[in-house]
Scaffold this motif. Structure first.
Motif, mmCIF file in Angstrom:
data_model
loop_
_atom_site.group_PDB
_atom_site.id
_atom_site.type_symbol
_atom_site.label_atom_id
_atom_site.label_comp_id
_atom_site.label_asym_id
_atom_site.label_seq_id
_atom_site.Cartn_x
_atom_site.Cartn_y
_atom_site.Cartn_z
ATOM 1 N N VAL A 193 0.856 -1.204 0.000
ATOM 2 C CA VAL A 193 0.000 0.000 0.000
ATOM 3 C C VAL A 193 0.887 1.248 0.000
ATOM 4 C CG1 VAL A 193 -1.648 1.366 1.371
ATOM 5 C CG2 VAL A 193 -1.973 -1.110 1.122
ATOM 6 N N ILE A 194 1.925 1.233 0.854
ATOM 7 C CA ILE A 194 2.846 2.378 0.939
ATOM 8 C C ILE A 194 3.528 2.612 -0.411
ATOM 9 C CG2 ILE A 194 5.070 3.125 1.947
ATOM 10 C CD1 ILE A 194 4.100 1.590 4.550
ATOM 11 N N GLU A 195 4.026 1.532 -1.026
ATOM 12 C CA GLU A 195 4.738 1.685 -2.303
ATOM 13 C C GLU A 195 3.831 2.170 -3.421
ATOM 14 O OE1 GLU A 195 6.870 -1.989 -3.008
ATOM 15 O OE2 GLU A 195 8.618 -1.194 -1.949
ATOM 16 N N SER A 196 2.562 1.726 -3.383
ATOM 17 C CA SER A 196 1.694 2.150 -4.493
ATOM 18 C C SER A 196 1.195 3.583 -4.310
ATOM 19 C CB SER A 196 0.530 1.174 -4.694
ATOM 20 O OG SER A 196 -0.437 1.362 -3.705
ATOM 21 N N ILE A 197 0.852 4.006 -3.070
ATOM 22 C CA ILE A 197 0.315 5.368 -2.908
ATOM 23 C C ILE A 197 1.417 6.427 -3.042
ATOM 24 C CG2 ILE A 197 0.425 5.574 -0.368
ATOM 25 C CD1 ILE A 197 -2.404 6.851 -2.675
ATOM 26 N N PHE A 198 2.655 6.071 -2.623
ATOM 27 C CA PHE A 198 3.755 7.037 -2.743
ATOM 28 C C PHE A 198 4.527 6.874 -4.057
ATOM 29 C CE2 PHE A 198 3.312 6.912 1.989
ATOM 30 C CZ PHE A 198 2.960 8.245 2.153
ATOM 31 N N LYS A 199 4.004 6.004 -4.944
ATOM 32 C CA LYS A 199 4.603 5.776 -6.270
ATOM 33 C C LYS A 199 6.092 5.422 -6.161
ATOM 34 C CE LYS A 199 1.334 8.767 -8.697
ATOM 35 N NZ LYS A 199 0.519 9.180 -7.555
ATOM 36 N N LEU A 200 6.390 4.452 -5.291
ATOM 37 C CA LEU A 200 7.783 4.062 -5.069
ATOM 38 C C LEU A 200 8.167 2.829 -5.872
ATOM 39 C CD1 LEU A 200 7.833 4.513 -1.192
ATOM 40 C CD2 LEU A 200 8.688 6.098 -2.906
ATOM 41 N N GLN A 201 7.201 2.231 -6.596
ATOM 42 C CA GLN A 201 7.509 1.049 -7.402
ATOM 43 C C GLN A 201 8.061 1.489 -8.745
ATOM 44 O OE1 GLN A 201 3.446 0.060 -7.249
ATOM 45 N NE2 GLN A 201 3.719 -1.729 -5.963
ATOM 46 N N GLY A 202 8.920 0.651 -9.322
ATOM 47 C CA GLY A 202 9.347 0.909 -10.700
ATOM 48 C C GLY A 202 8.156 0.712 -11.625
ATOM 49 N N GLN A 203 8.226 1.244 -12.819
ATOM 50 C CA GLN A 203 7.110 1.134 -13.764
ATOM 51 C C GLN A 203 6.773 -0.322 -14.057
ATOM 52 O OE1 GLN A 203 6.459 4.438 -13.055
ATOM 53 N NE2 GLN A 203 5.148 3.874 -14.739
ATOM 54 N N GLU A 204 7.847 -1.153 -14.212
ATOM 55 C CA GLU A 204 7.605 -2.564 -14.557
ATOM 56 C C GLU A 204 6.826 -3.252 -13.440
ATOM 57 O OE1 GLU A 204 11.682 -3.700 -14.716
ATOM 58 O OE2 GLU A 204 12.011 -1.838 -15.815
ATOM 59 N N GLN A 205 7.264 -2.938 -12.184
ATOM 60 C CA GLN A 205 6.624 -3.572 -11.034
ATOM 61 C C GLN A 205 5.146 -3.189 -10.980
ATOM 62 O OE1 GLN A 205 8.928 -2.820 -7.566
ATOM 63 N NE2 GLN A 205 7.870 -4.313 -6.330
ATOM 64 N N THR A 206 4.881 -1.896 -11.200
ATOM 65 C CA THR A 206 3.499 -1.417 -11.182
ATOM 66 C C THR A 206 2.674 -2.158 -12.235
ATOM 67 O OG1 THR A 206 4.437 0.741 -10.696
ATOM 68 C CG2 THR A 206 2.090 0.683 -11.161
ATOM 69 N N ALA A 207 3.278 -2.332 -13.421
ATOM 70 C CA ALA A 207 2.576 -3.029 -14.507
ATOM 71 C C ALA A 207 2.264 -4.471 -14.108
ATOM 72 C CB ALA A 207 3.427 -3.000 -15.764
ATOM 73 N N ILE A 208 3.258 -5.131 -13.468
ATOM 74 C CA ILE A 208 3.057 -6.525 -13.038
ATOM 75 C C ILE A 208 1.935 -6.604 -12.009
ATOM 76 C CG2 ILE A 208 4.127 -8.467 -11.791
ATOM 77 C CD1 ILE A 208 6.823 -7.486 -13.050
ATOM 78 N N VAL A 209 1.964 -5.677 -11.038
ATOM 79 C CA VAL A 209 0.935 -5.684 -9.987
ATOM 80 C C VAL A 209 -0.448 -5.501 -10.602
ATOM 81 C CG1 VAL A 209 0.023 -4.399 -8.006
ATOM 82 C CG2 VAL A 209 2.461 -4.904 -8.134
ATOM 83 N N SER A 210 -0.581 -4.523 -11.528
ATOM 84 C CA SER A 210 -1.905 -4.286 -12.115
ATOM 85 C C SER A 210 -2.331 -5.466 -12.997
ATOM 86 C CB SER A 210 -1.946 -2.968 -12.894
ATOM 87 O OG SER A 210 -0.898 -2.917 -13.796
ATOM 88 N N GLU A 211 -1.335 -6.128 -13.618
ATOM 89 C CA GLU A 211 -1.629 -7.310 -14.435
ATOM 90 C C GLU A 211 -2.191 -8.438 -13.550
ATOM 91 O OE1 GLU A 211 1.104 -10.124 -17.150
ATOM 92 O OE2 GLU A 211 1.590 -7.986 -17.281
ATOM 93 N N TYR A 212 -1.511 -8.665 -12.413
ATOM 94 C CA TYR A 212 -1.990 -9.675 -11.457
ATOM 95 C C TYR A 212 -3.404 -9.341 -10.980
ATOM 96 C CZ TYR A 212 2.455 -12.120 -10.782
ATOM 97 O OH TYR A 212 3.579 -12.879 -10.956
ATOM 98 N N ARG A 213 -3.600 -8.052 -10.695
ATOM 99 C CA ARG A 213 -4.895 -7.621 -10.181
ATOM 100 C C ARG A 213 -5.982 -7.881 -11.227
ATOM 101 N NH1 ARG A 213 -3.912 -2.191 -8.564
ATOM 102 N NH2 ARG A 213 -2.794 -3.003 -6.777
ATOM 103 N N ASP A 214 -5.676 -7.533 -12.477
ATOM 104 C CA ASP A 214 -6.647 -7.753 -13.552
ATOM 105 C C ASP A 214 -6.948 -9.249 -13.702
ATOM 106 O OD1 ASP A 214 -6.599 -5.099 -13.931
ATOM 107 O OD2 ASP A 214 -5.319 -5.121 -15.720
ATOM 108 N N ALA A 215 -5.883 -10.071 -13.601
ATOM 109 C CA ALA A 215 -6.049 -11.503 -13.720
ATOM 110 C C ALA A 215 -6.963 -12.041 -12.621
ATOM 111 C CB ALA A 215 -4.695 -12.196 -13.653
ATOM 112 N N LEU A 216 -6.761 -11.520 -11.393
ATOM 113 C CA LEU A 216 -7.588 -11.949 -10.268
ATOM 114 C C LEU A 216 -9.050 -11.539 -10.472
ATOM 115 C CD1 LEU A 216 -5.305 -11.180 -7.217
ATOM 116 C CD2 LEU A 216 -6.244 -13.394 -7.797
#
Length: 245
Positions: A217-240
């Motif tokens: 939650v901290i990494e996503s709200i403060f935009k601390l993830q790399g772009q690739e990581q963010t893409a992977i997380v949203s991909e997983y979320r979409d898959a779920l």
């Protein structure tokens, strides 16, 4: 990148450190492990200053600051003030504040543009905050708590607020601050965010007890993830979402 660390067996690292985009303050006397965590992330970029305030180590709760300036309470000794002036960049204005609510870290939450303050701070203090930190000042509460600095953590990218903050309040605060907000916790469910978390625009440090969910939650709200990581997380979320749709 959010990094977990501990100050002498305490996960309340926001009590013993202060992090901004132009400097980092840490309390004296902690284990070298605590400092090396900060130095590994920050040493090439901003100065890390070991200091006390009024002879105490709870510097994160007694000071308020951003990249433009640092406010310290009236209990700060001349020696400590001189040490800070010598150690911090010349662009950072340092000001001692005569204020009844002397734990400035608890009553002021700010980024480089906006500050939320306790509803009862002096008018004079409000003006000093605006002048020294170069921010717009708003008297506010967070989830009906007056200690805004304790119950929220802000950067220029986003903000984390007390878990019981209503959606309506989050929207109101978000429009004042002009950054996205999320309600959350640190240190396995603690709602005192200011004590468990320090954050700037590119990294965050949080208590060792913080769970993986809280870190994400901290990494996503403060935009601390790399772009690739963010893409992977949203991909997983979409898959779920697809899976359970």
């Amino acid at each position: 990148m959010a990094v977990r660390c501990q100050f002498e067996n305490s996960s309340d690292i926001g009590v013993f450190s202060k992090l901004t985009n132009s400097y980092c303050l840490t309390a004296v006397g902690g284990s070298s492990n605590f400092y090396s965590t900060f130095e590994a992330e920050l040493a090439d970029v901003i100065p890390i200053v070991h200091t006390t305030i009024g002879g105490t180590r709870i510097i994160g709760r007694l000071t308020a600051g951003n990249r433009h300036g640092l406010l310290v309470p009236s209990t700060t000794t001349d020696q400590e003030l001189q040490h800070l002036r010598n150690a911090l960049p010349d662009s950072v204005a340092i000001q001692r504040v005569e204020e009844r609510l002397s734990a400035l870290g608890n009553v002021v939450a700010c980024n480089d543009y906006v500050a939320l303050v306790h509803p009862d701070v002096d008018r004079e203090t409000e003006e000093i905050i605006a002048d020294v930190l170069k921010v717009e000042v708003f008297r506010q509460t967070v989830a009906d708590h007056v200690l805004v600095g304790s119950y929220c953590a802000l950067s220029n990218q986003g903000g984390l607020v007390h878990p019981k903050t209503s959606i309506q309040d989050q929207d109101e605060l978000s429009s004042l601050l002009q950054v996205p907000l999320a309600a959350g916790t640190v240190n396995r469910g603690s709602d005192v965010l200011g004590a468990g978390l320090v954050v700037n625009d590119w990294c965050a440090f949080t208590g060792l007890d913080t769970t993986a969910t809280e870190v994400s939650v901290i990494e996503s709200i403060f935009k601390l993830q790399g772009q690739e990581q963010t893409a992977i997380v949203s991909e997983y979320r979409d898959a779920l979402v697809d899976q359970y749709a």
